[in-house]
Design a protein around this motif. Structure first.
Motif, short mmCIF file in Angstrom:
data_model
loop_
_atom_site.label_atom_id
_atom_site.label_comp_id
_atom_site.label_asym_id
_atom_site.label_seq_id
_atom_site.Cartn_x
_atom_site.Cartn_y
_atom_site.Cartn_z
N GLY A 10 -61.67 -43.78 -55.56
CA GLY A 10 -61.78 -42.55 -54.78
C GLY A 10 -60.63 -42.82 -53.71
O GLY A 10 -60.36 -43.66 -52.99
N ILE A 32 -58.12 -45.67 -58.16
CA ILE A 32 -58.45 -44.45 -59.18
C ILE A 32 -59.30 -43.48 -58.52
O ILE A 32 -59.82 -43.36 -57.29
CB ILE A 32 -59.86 -45.16 -59.90
N ILE A 34 -60.97 -38.89 -59.77
CA ILE A 34 -61.02 -37.95 -61.02
C ILE A 34 -59.96 -37.59 -61.60
O ILE A 34 -60.05 -37.15 -62.62
CB ILE A 34 -62.46 -37.24 -60.55
N ALA A 38 -55.95 -35.65 -57.40
CA ALA A 38 -56.37 -36.37 -56.26
C ALA A 38 -55.66 -37.55 -56.19
O ALA A 38 -55.45 -38.12 -54.92
CB ALA A 38 -57.99 -36.44 -56.31
N ALA A 90 -65.91 -43.29 -52.83
CA ALA A 90 -66.18 -41.88 -53.42
C ALA A 90 -66.85 -40.99 -52.41
O ALA A 90 -67.32 -41.74 -51.56
CB ALA A 90 -66.46 -41.97 -54.82
N ILE A 100 -71.26 -43.62 -60.72
CA ILE A 100 -70.00 -44.66 -60.54
C ILE A 100 -70.41 -45.94 -60.67
O ILE A 100 -69.43 -46.71 -61.52
CB ILE A 100 -69.11 -44.47 -59.22
N ASN A 117 -68.29 -48.58 -49.66
CA ASN A 117 -67.67 -48.15 -48.25
C ASN A 117 -68.52 -47.00 -47.79
O ASN A 117 -68.57 -46.20 -46.64
CB ASN A 117 -66.47 -47.56 -48.22
N THR A 118 -69.99 -46.83 -48.19
CA THR A 118 -71.08 -45.81 -47.83
C THR A 118 -71.07 -46.18 -46.17
O THR A 118 -71.19 -46.97 -45.84
CB THR A 118 -72.20 -45.90 -48.53
N HIS A 140 -67.94 -51.69 -44.85
CA HIS A 140 -67.79 -50.38 -43.95
C HIS A 140 -66.55 -50.38 -43.27
O HIS A 140 -66.72 -50.87 -41.87
CB HIS A 140 -69.02 -50.03 -43.17
P1 NAD Z 1 -63.19 -37.78 -49.26
O1 NAD Z 1 -63.94 -36.63 -49.53
O2 NAD Z 1 -61.82 -37.95 -48.49
O3 NAD Z 1 -62.73 -38.94 -50.54
C1 NAD Z 1 -63.59 -38.91 -51.63
C2 NAD Z 1 -62.74 -39.07 -52.91
O4 NAD Z 1 -63.75 -39.53 -54.12
C3 NAD Z 1 -62.20 -37.66 -53.39
O5 NAD Z 1 -60.93 -37.88 -53.59
C4 NAD Z 1 -63.01 -37.43 -54.52
O6 NAD Z 1 -62.05 -36.83 -55.69
C5 NAD Z 1 -63.26 -38.95 -55.25
N1 NAD Z 1 -64.50 -39.02 -56.19
C6 NAD Z 1 -65.54 -38.25 -56.07
N2 NAD Z 1 -66.19 -38.47 -57.37
C7 NAD Z 1 -65.29 -39.41 -58.04
C8 NAD Z 1 -65.65 -40.19 -59.21
N3 NAD Z 1 -66.75 -40.08 -59.91
N4 NAD Z 1 -64.66 -41.44 -59.41
C9 NAD Z 1 -63.71 -41.43 -58.46
N5 NAD Z 1 -63.41 -40.90 -57.64
C10 NAD Z 1 -64.12 -39.73 -57.03
O7 NAD Z 1 -64.09 -38.74 -48.77
P2 NAD Z 1 -63.93 -40.16 -47.47
O8 NAD Z 1 -64.13 -39.65 -46.20
O9 NAD Z 1 -62.81 -40.98 -47.74
O10 NAD Z 1 -65.32 -40.86 -47.53
C11 NAD Z 1 -65.38 -41.91 -48.66
C12 NAD Z 1 -66.84 -42.97 -48.42
O11 NAD Z 1 -66.34 -43.51 -47.22
C13 NAD Z 1 -67.99 -42.06 -48.26
O12 NAD Z 1 -68.79 -42.79 -48.78
C14 NAD Z 1 -67.97 -42.02 -46.86
O13 NAD Z 1 -69.36 -41.87 -46.32
C15 NAD Z 1 -67.38 -43.23 -46.26
N6 NAD Z 1 -66.74 -43.34 -44.81
C16 NAD Z 1 -66.07 -42.40 -44.38
C17 NAD Z 1 -65.34 -42.44 -43.14
C18 NAD Z 1 -64.59 -41.16 -42.59
O14 NAD Z 1 -64.73 -41.28 -41.28
N7 NAD Z 1 -64.28 -40.16 -43.52
C19 NAD Z 1 -65.82 -43.62 -42.27
C20 NAD Z 1 -66.43 -44.69 -43.02
C21 NAD Z 1 -66.88 -44.56 -44.52
#
Ligand code: NAD
Length: 284
Positions: A10, A32, A34, A38, A90, A100, A117-118, A140
């Motif tokens: 992701g 990595i 998809i 991206a 992701a 995944i 990192n969920t 996290h």
């Molecule tokens: P985002 O939408 O910015 O990025 C997610 C990425 O995952 C996208 O680029 C998407 O194309 C990719 N992806 C989806 N399916 C995939 C697959 N099968 N293989 C590879 N890549 C794939 O989301 P984000 O904000 O970066 O969040 C990512 C994770 O981090 C989530 O679990 C979220 O809960 C967690 N998180 C987010 C924050 C925040 O403030 N944004 C803070 C802490 C944790």
């Protein structure tokens, strides 16, 4: 176990931030996503973020180049094989993450560690999608990763001491401060932060004080750098509501019921900074 190569699945906001945090410390990264688009977007974001650090003279041009040279990108999961740890960052969706993780589990050597990192899904539940729950852990990170010092290290029911020690060592090597958390909804930070934000919406809806005065109260009275309502606008009101709903559902305790005003704003599409209006208006 000293981790020298990290896989990141992701390349969005968090994945690219994690990749950058590793690369600036000389840790090799395989990033990595998809699609090539991206991955390219993630890498461009890292380059821009490094440029900002360069402008502020926090890094040199040579350090920027060295960091970028540490990052290899791919759309093929097989490229992750050399990693000692793969961090899944992701989209926050249980089904996507399960898929995944099962894919990674089948592909990677048995000793490779897996982290997620969920923000809201149970680490124990995600670990169950793999055959290595002892080598599975939550890491996290906080947004923006290059700036934020904290990493919550979340132990699932079966996370081993060795796995916990290895990722704690990595977080420290990244210049972060790790805290250890038992798997529980919201972990530590969101469990405490989001109910506070939610309460600020109750206080606002009851007309106890204006939004500006609520935020000024918490800034000046508690030394918070930003008020809870302004922070909610930054996080996204939809994200705040989703986290409150998870807490409410998981603990079954009325103290986590989302504020009706928060729901109302989300229903109206007032999601905060990202839509130009939340509690406050950001129209230019
Ligand atoms: P985002 O939408 O910015 O990025 C997610 C990425 O995952 C996208 O680029 C998407 O194309 C990719 N992806 C989806 N399916 C995939 C697959 N099968 N293989 C590879 N890549 C794939 O989301 P984000 O904000 O970066 O969040 C990512 C994770 O981090 C989530 O679990 C979220 O809960 C967690 N998180 C987010 C924050 C925040 O403030 N944004 C803070 C802490 C944790």
């Amino acid at each position: 176990m000293s981790i020298q190569t990290v896989g990141v699945v992701g390349a969005g906001t968090m994945g690219s931030g994690i990749a950058q945090a590793c690369a600036v410390k000389g840790i090799r990264v395989i990033l990595i996503d998809i699609s090539q688009a991206a991955v390219d977007k993630g890498l461009a974001g890292i380059s821009k973020s490094l440029d900002r650090l360069l402008t502020k003279e926090k890094i040199t041009a040579a350090q920027k180049d060295a960091a970028l040279a540490c990052i290899q990108t791919s759309t093929d999961y097989a490229a992750l094989k050399p990693a000692q740890l793969v961090i899944e960052a992701a989209t926050e969706n249980h089904e996507i993450k399960n898929k995944i993780l099962a894919q990674l589990d089948a592909l990677l050597a048995p000793e490779t560690l897996l982290a997620t990192n969920t923000s809201s899904i149970s680490i124990t539940q995600l670990a169950a999608a793999t055959s290595r729950p002892d080598r599975f852990v939550g890491m996290h990170f906080f947004n923006p990763v290059p700036m934020m010092a904290l990493v919550e290290i979340i132990r699932g029911l079966q996370t081993s001491d060795a796995t916990h020690a290895a990722v704690t060592e990595l977080a420290t090597a990244l210049g972060k401060t790790p805290i250890t958390v038992r798997n529980s909804s919201g972990f530590v930070v969101n469990r405490i932060l989001l109910p506070m934000i939610n309460e600020a919406f109750f206080v606002l809806s009851e007309g106890v004080a204006s939004a500006e005065d609520i935020d000024a109260g918490m800034k000046l009275g508690c030394n918070h750098p930003i008020g809870p309502l302004a922070l909610a606008d930054m996080i996204g009101l939809d994200v705040c509501l989703a986290i409150m709903e998870v807490l409410h559902q998981q603990f079954g305790d009325g103290k986590y019921r989302p504020s009706p005003l928060l729901r109302e704003y989300v229903a109206a599409g007032r999601l905060g900074r990202k839509t130009g209006q939340g509690v406050y208006s950001y129209a230019k």
